[in-house]
Motif scaffolding. Structure first.
Motif, mmCIF file in Angstrom:
data_model
loop_
_atom_site.group_PDB
_atom_site.id
_atom_site.type_symbol
_atom_site.label_atom_id
_atom_site.label_comp_id
_atom_site.label_asym_id
_atom_site.label_seq_id
_atom_site.Cartn_x
_atom_site.Cartn_y
_atom_site.Cartn_z
ATOM 1 N N LEU A 130 0.821 -1.208 0.000
ATOM 2 C CA LEU A 130 0.000 0.000 0.000
ATOM 3 C C LEU A 130 0.856 1.259 0.000
ATOM 4 O O LEU A 130 0.530 2.242 -0.673
ATOM 5 C CB LEU A 130 -0.932 0.008 1.216
ATOM 6 C CG LEU A 130 -2.326 -0.600 1.012
ATOM 7 C CD1 LEU A 130 -2.231 -2.069 0.651
ATOM 8 C CD2 LEU A 130 -3.192 -0.414 2.243
ATOM 9 N N GLU A 131 1.940 1.221 0.733
ATOM 10 C CA GLU A 131 2.815 2.393 0.801
ATOM 11 C C GLU A 131 3.532 2.646 -0.518
ATOM 12 O O GLU A 131 3.853 3.787 -0.851
ATOM 13 C CB GLU A 131 3.843 2.204 1.916
ATOM 14 C CG GLU A 131 3.369 2.609 3.292
ATOM 15 C CD GLU A 131 3.087 4.095 3.373
ATOM 16 O OE1 GLU A 131 3.995 4.899 3.154
ATOM 17 O OE2 GLU A 131 1.920 4.454 3.634
ATOM 18 N N ASP A 146 -8.729 -6.461 -2.869
ATOM 19 C CA ASP A 146 -8.883 -5.355 -3.825
ATOM 20 C C ASP A 146 -7.561 -4.677 -4.179
ATOM 21 O O ASP A 146 -7.543 -3.735 -4.979
ATOM 22 C CB ASP A 146 -9.846 -4.303 -3.244
ATOM 23 C CG ASP A 146 -11.238 -4.865 -3.018
ATOM 24 O OD1 ASP A 146 -11.655 -5.729 -3.811
ATOM 25 O OD2 ASP A 146 -11.896 -4.448 -2.040
ATOM 26 N N ILE A 147 -6.456 -5.141 -3.588
ATOM 27 C CA ILE A 147 -5.177 -4.455 -3.818
ATOM 28 C C ILE A 147 -4.771 -4.500 -5.281
ATOM 29 O O ILE A 147 -4.379 -3.487 -5.870
ATOM 30 C CB ILE A 147 -4.067 -5.076 -2.939
ATOM 31 C CG1 ILE A 147 -4.305 -4.759 -1.468
ATOM 32 C CG2 ILE A 147 -2.694 -4.558 -3.375
ATOM 33 C CD1 ILE A 147 -3.278 -5.393 -0.538
ATOM 34 N N ASN A 148 -4.839 -5.673 -5.908
ATOM 35 C CA ASN A 148 -4.341 -5.797 -7.283
ATOM 36 C C ASN A 148 -5.056 -4.868 -8.252
ATOM 37 O O ASN A 148 -4.467 -4.416 -9.236
ATOM 38 C CB ASN A 148 -4.464 -7.246 -7.758
ATOM 39 C CG ASN A 148 -3.442 -8.155 -7.101
ATOM 40 O OD1 ASN A 148 -2.415 -7.695 -6.610
ATOM 41 N ND2 ASN A 148 -3.726 -9.445 -7.083
ATOM 42 N N ASP A 149 -6.324 -4.582 -7.970
ATOM 43 C CA ASP A 149 -7.084 -3.700 -8.848
ATOM 44 C C ASP A 149 -6.535 -2.279 -8.815
ATOM 45 O O ASP A 149 -6.796 -1.492 -9.726
ATOM 46 C CB ASP A 149 -8.559 -3.704 -8.441
ATOM 47 C CG ASP A 149 -9.425 -2.912 -9.395
ATOM 48 O OD1 ASP A 149 -9.352 -3.186 -10.614
ATOM 49 O OD2 ASP A 149 -10.157 -2.000 -8.943
ATOM 50 N N VAL A 160 -0.330 -9.382 -5.547
ATOM 51 C CA VAL A 160 -0.640 -10.133 -4.339
ATOM 52 C C VAL A 160 -1.357 -11.419 -4.733
ATOM 53 O O VAL A 160 -2.315 -11.397 -5.509
ATOM 54 C CB VAL A 160 -1.518 -9.299 -3.389
ATOM 55 C CG1 VAL A 160 -1.920 -10.115 -2.166
ATOM 56 C CG2 VAL A 160 -0.785 -8.030 -2.963
ATOM 57 N N VAL A 161 -0.882 -12.548 -4.203
ATOM 58 C CA VAL A 161 -1.499 -13.846 -4.491
ATOM 59 C C VAL A 161 -2.528 -14.192 -3.441
ATOM 60 O O VAL A 161 -3.666 -14.580 -3.749
ATOM 61 C CB VAL A 161 -0.424 -14.956 -4.564
ATOM 62 C CG1 VAL A 161 -1.075 -16.313 -4.819
ATOM 63 C CG2 VAL A 161 0.603 -14.640 -5.638
ATOM 64 N N THR A 162 -2.170 -14.073 -2.160
ATOM 65 C CA THR A 162 -3.088 -14.404 -1.073
ATOM 66 C C THR A 162 -2.551 -13.851 0.230
ATOM 67 O O THR A 162 -1.360 -13.560 0.359
ATOM 68 C CB THR A 162 -3.272 -15.934 -0.950
ATOM 69 O OG1 THR A 162 -4.306 -16.228 0.000
ATOM 70 C CG2 THR A 162 -2.000 -16.617 -0.507
ATOM 71 N N ILE A 295 -6.269 -14.324 -4.855
ATOM 72 C CA ILE A 295 -6.741 -12.976 -5.150
ATOM 73 C C ILE A 295 -6.622 -12.755 -6.647
ATOM 74 O O ILE A 295 -5.596 -13.068 -7.253
ATOM 75 C CB ILE A 295 -5.897 -11.949 -4.378
ATOM 76 C CG1 ILE A 295 -6.167 -12.111 -2.866
ATOM 77 C CG2 ILE A 295 -6.193 -10.528 -4.823
ATOM 78 C CD1 ILE A 295 -5.263 -11.280 -2.006
ATOM 79 N N PRO A 296 -7.656 -12.241 -7.291
ATOM 80 C CA PRO A 296 -7.585 -12.017 -8.734
ATOM 81 C C PRO A 296 -6.411 -11.104 -9.096
ATOM 82 O O PRO A 296 -6.224 -10.055 -8.487
ATOM 83 C CB PRO A 296 -8.910 -11.350 -9.072
ATOM 84 C CG PRO A 296 -9.830 -11.726 -7.941
ATOM 85 C CD PRO A 296 -8.948 -11.816 -6.732
ATOM 86 N N ALA A 297 -5.636 -11.545 -10.063
ATOM 87 C CA ALA A 297 -4.517 -10.715 -10.549
ATOM 88 C C ALA A 297 -4.999 -9.831 -11.671
ATOM 89 O O ALA A 297 -5.627 -10.305 -12.605
ATOM 90 C CB ALA A 297 -3.370 -11.610 -11.021
ATOM 91 N N ARG A 298 -4.692 -8.567 -11.586
ATOM 92 C CA ARG A 298 -5.172 -7.626 -12.610
ATOM 93 C C ARG A 298 -4.230 -7.642 -13.800
ATOM 94 O O ARG A 298 -3.031 -7.621 -13.638
ATOM 95 C CB ARG A 298 -5.220 -6.227 -12.008
ATOM 96 C CG ARG A 298 -5.759 -5.179 -12.965
ATOM 97 C CD ARG A 298 -6.091 -3.903 -12.207
ATOM 98 N NE ARG A 298 -6.454 -2.853 -13.134
ATOM 99 C CZ ARG A 298 -5.786 -1.719 -13.283
ATOM 100 N NH1 ARG A 298 -4.711 -1.501 -12.572
ATOM 101 N NH2 ARG A 298 -6.183 -0.793 -14.119
#
Length: 298
Positions: A130-131, A146-149, A160-162, A295-298
């Motif tokens: 995040l940083e 929601d990070i990858n988005d 991020v995978v998980t 986690i879905p990869a964008r």
């Protein structure tokens, strides 16, 4: 035998989460427990909560077995506490995973090592992601999924995978006086209405903007605790703050109300998508098998 190198933290809760996952997937419970207990002991020495008769160099030599890669290696790290003592931290361990060897390699900032394409896989705190790379938006980022988005593919190939499930939370804390002045509910919406100081750790400014949303922090002035004070005490002076809490007991001791859990501070499995191959993907799948859904990869 093929060896897959994986970047891991050198110490602390994130490394323990990785070791526990490795122990669950391979016959490595004994060595994982030994590493965890060794590093906790060394942390206690550094903090002054334990004393050792041997020098740090003697202990380092006793802990490390350079002749056997399946035994842990350690190294020395200059701690930033008073006097800057040298602290024993994790360096390396090779663990058999079926027909593959997985070498865990200690790094100060594994996420940055992946960004530089030094590793295909690694573990680090979601906080650093995040940083470093997430896009700041008006709406808040509330979940690791929601990070990858919010990662611009131009910035990095790392995703991020998980999450690893070792969850504590960035939490809203406030004095009762501040809470009563606006609303009885200490939530993100409360911050949207609030104007004034918001005390945070200086290394988390961008993270706090992401998890509150840029709309919520309009009218907010970030303040920071100085080196001599506990974060909870500084938040009590400011009236409102964001801090990582486990039980909230220390915050309550400082007269603070514990509000919404804004975002999980959790160790995450990371991949550099441009460095993946079949063997790396097999190891990745083994690591995530014991944890949350991918986690879905964008």
């Amino acid at each position: 035998m093929t060896t897959i190198r994986v970047a891991v933290p050198r110490k602390g809760r994130p490394l323990e989460a990785v070791l526990e996952t490795v122990a669950s997937q391979a016959d490595a419970t004994d060595v994982a427990d030994r590493i965890i207990s060794t590093l906790r002991y060394e942390k206690a020495i550094t903090k002054g909560d334990a004393a050792a008769e041997d020098t740090v160099y003697d202990r380092l030599a006793d802990y490390s077995d350079l002749s056997d890669p399946t035994e842990p290696e350690y190294t020395l790290f200059r701690d930033d506490r008073d006097g800057m003592p040298r602290r024993v931290v994790f360096d390396s361990l090779t663990v058999p995973f079926g027909d593959l060897d997985v070498q865990l390699v200690g790094r100060e900032e594994p996420f940055r090592a992946l960004r530089k394409h030094e590793f295909a896989l690694g573990f680090d705190s979601a906080d650093l992601v995040l940083e470093e790379v997430v896009e700041l938006r008006e709406d808040p980022l509330a979940d690791i999924a929601d990070i990858n988005d919010r990662i611009d593919p131009v910035d990095t190939d790392v995703r991020v995978v998980t999450g690893m499930g070792d969850t504590v939370y960035h939490t809203l804390l406030a004095t009762p006086t501040v809470v009563d002045s606006l609303s009885p509910s200490l939530t993100r919406e409360f911050v949207t209405e609030y104007e004034g100081p918001l005390c945070i750790s200086p290394r988390y400014e961008r993270l706090v903007e992401a998890i509150l949303g840029t709309d919520a922090i309009e009218g907010v002035e970030f303040t920071y605790p100085d080196d001599e004070r506990e974060e909870e005490a500084a938040i009590a002076d400011a009236g409102l703050g964001v801090y990582v809490t486990v039980t909230g007991s220390t915050a309550r001791d400082h007269g603070l109300d514990v509000g919404a859990q804004l975002f999980p501070s959790e160790t995450v499995l990371l991949e550099n998508q441009s460095e993946l191959d079949d063997d790396v993907e097999r190891v990745r799948d083994l690591f995530q098998a014991e944890n949350q859904s991918p986690i879905p990869a964008r």
